[in-house]
Design an enzyme around this catalytic site. Structure first.
Site, PDB file in Angstrom:
ATOM      1  N   HIS A 323       0.185  -4.608  -3.282  1.00  0.00           N
ATOM      2  CA  HIS A 323       0.185  -5.450  -4.687  1.00  0.00           C
ATOM      3  C   HIS A 323       0.031  -4.186  -5.686  1.00  0.00           C
ATOM      4  O   HIS A 323      -0.036  -2.811  -5.462  1.00  0.00           O
ATOM      5  CB  HIS A 323      -1.383  -6.129  -4.898  1.00  0.00           C
ATOM      6  CG  HIS A 323      -2.600  -5.225  -4.687  1.00  0.00           C
ATOM      7  ND1 HIS A 323      -3.093  -4.455  -5.836  1.00  0.00           N
ATOM      8  CD2 HIS A 323      -3.507  -4.942  -3.565  1.00  0.00           C
ATOM      9  CE1 HIS A 323      -4.211  -3.913  -5.530  1.00  0.00           C
ATOM     10  NE2 HIS A 323      -4.460  -4.211  -4.048  1.00  0.00           N
ATOM     11  N   CYS A 341      -5.976  -2.272   0.977  1.00  0.00           N
ATOM     12  CA  CYS A 341      -4.615  -2.791   0.746  1.00  0.00           C
ATOM     13  C   CYS A 341      -3.613  -1.666   0.702  1.00  0.00           C
ATOM     14  O   CYS A 341      -3.954  -0.586   0.690  1.00  0.00           O
ATOM     15  CB  CYS A 341      -4.663  -3.709  -0.528  1.00  0.00           C
ATOM     16  SG  CYS A 341      -5.719  -5.217  -0.716  1.00  0.00           S
TER      17      CYS A 341
END
Length: 429
Positions: A323, A341
């Site tokens: 992201h 992440c």
């Protein structure tokens, strides 16, 4: 793609029609004449055994018409309801049964008429009439097909079905038999179950060829599952496979390499999970894409924050995403700062959203922890031989992997089967 011991069984109903010589008078001269060369014995008529049994009651609406032929082949099957209306059905590949195209209706009577033709041309036609059960009061197993009709996916997209509650081991073979996959061009594969029975995945030994059409049916409505449950509904979808894109993320270099059709098209600096919340190393598949979503980690031991993020692509049920992370752009390519992440710049995240599809392969290597099998679409995280061992049914012996059984993310695709997902989380970070 494990037997259901408690599955309702039906007594087989067999009718064998055999030709027998009709003896009138039985004189000696006629008997000698019949024994002479040139007077061949009439060929016996074929026979057929049908299921469900004739006059069977309380038949599950997931029932199929079984037709075991002897001395010939099944040449015609006609299934009608109690109003004489035809019910479409298709044969299994092995010809063992005919599968109605949709679930049968509860508390209805059906008639199957099956014709078998022998090598000599003689035929036998047999009927069976049965009545389906009333609507079940047992709890339903919720199932979800993670393939959407008329969508285009990446070449590593497995066919995935999720279950809540999990499917017990003894029921998985019967459930798997009701999971159907057809590909055009044909690329046969198998189903494989995760250890706890929450998810079954289907893939071929190699990536789907670009342009492949995948048609899936999860035909579980009314299927007895275990001792107490039944399947909830049928799911169907037909989707297409697009071009090949894959992402190779290396913790050693803190770089993501983006490949299209086997060619490197861009490198992107990344920041992965810090030592206390490391990213998983393994071979994953992009599962979902969000232009904007919210990560809520207040229930996590190392979390406690809520943040909105842009251009997020899910990699695991546990909450690992690729992201946009403008707050860590100064660390990307050098240090790991995330909660697991893959952080990239706002510009790179937006660019990736335009390049990738759900079903594209993502490989992460060099981190502190290994990816748990079943934490996401993990069909490519093991070799073909390991994957096939997870099938509840025998795998056809002709299904063999290419010499490179574990795919490299830069390799070209193509080569020689609604419940919330298990432990699904938008924790991210």
């Amino acid at each position: 793609m494990r037997n259901m011991d408690v599955r309702q069984r039906f007594t087989l109903f067999a009718v064998t029609v055999a030709a027998a010589p009709l003896l009138v008078g039985g004189c000696t001269a006629d008997q000698r004449e019949a024994a002479k060369p040139g007077h061949a014995k009439p060929a016996a008529a074929p026979s057929v055994t049908l299921t469900p049994a004739d006059r069977a009651k309380d038949v599950p609406i997931s029932a199929e018409v079984g037709a075991a032929a002897s001395g010939g082949k099944v040449t015609a099957v006609k299934l009608t309801d109690d109003k004489g209306r035809p019910v479409p059905a298709q044969p299994r590949e092995d010809g063992s049964s005919w599968v109605p195209a949709r679930p049968l209706e509860n508390s209805r009577t059906y008639t199957a008429e099956v014709t078998v033709t022998g090598d000599s041309g003689r035929t036998t036609t047999q009927k069976t009439t049965f009545t389906t059960s009333a609507k079940s009061t047992r709890p339903a197993v919720t199932s979800n097909l993670y393939l959407t009709d008329n969508q285009t996916y990446g070449t590593a997209m497995p066919v995935v079905v999720g279950f809540d509650p999990p499917i017990p081991k003894e029921a998985r073979a019967d459930v798997q038999r009701r999971l159907f996959v057809k590909t055009d061009p044909p690329q046969p594969g198998t189903w494989s179950w995760d250890a706890d029975g929450k998810q079954a995945e289907y893939r071929a030994p190699d990536f789907w060829k670009p342009g492949t059409k995948i048609s899936v049916r999860s035909g579980l409505e009314g299927l007895p599952i275990g001792k107490e449950a039944v399947g909830d509904t049928d799911h169907t979808a037909t989707a297409k496979v697009g071009r090949q894109v894959s992402l190779d993320i290396d913790n050693g270099t803190k770089q993501m390499s983006v490949y299209q059709d086997g060619k490197l098209i861009r490198r992107i600096p990344v920041s992965l999970g810090k030592p206390s919340t490391p990213s998983s190393s393994g071979t994953m598949v992009i599962m979902e894409k969000f232009d904007r979503t919210t990560f809520d980690t207040r229930g996590d031991p190392n979390g406690g924050y809520v943040v909105d993020v842009d251009d997020a692509q899910r990699l695991t049920w546990g909450g690992e995403f690729i992201h946009s992370a403008p707050w860590s752009e100064g660390e990307q390519g050098a240090n790991n700062t995330s909660h697991g992440c893959t952080n990239v710049s706002a510009e790179a995240a937006h660019w990736l959203m335009g390049i990738t599809k759900v079903g594209d392969l993502v490989t992460v290597k060099g981190t502190e922890v290994e990816l748990d099998q079943g934490n996401g679409f993990t069909a490519w995280n093991v070799s073909w031989d390991q994957f096939a061992k997870g099938s509840a049914l025998p795998v056809p012996p002709g299904l063999k992997p290419t010499p490179s059984a574990t795919p490299h993310p830069g390799s070209v695709a193509g080569g020689s089967a609604p419940a919330p997902a298990p432990s699904r989380s938008n924790t991210g970070g």
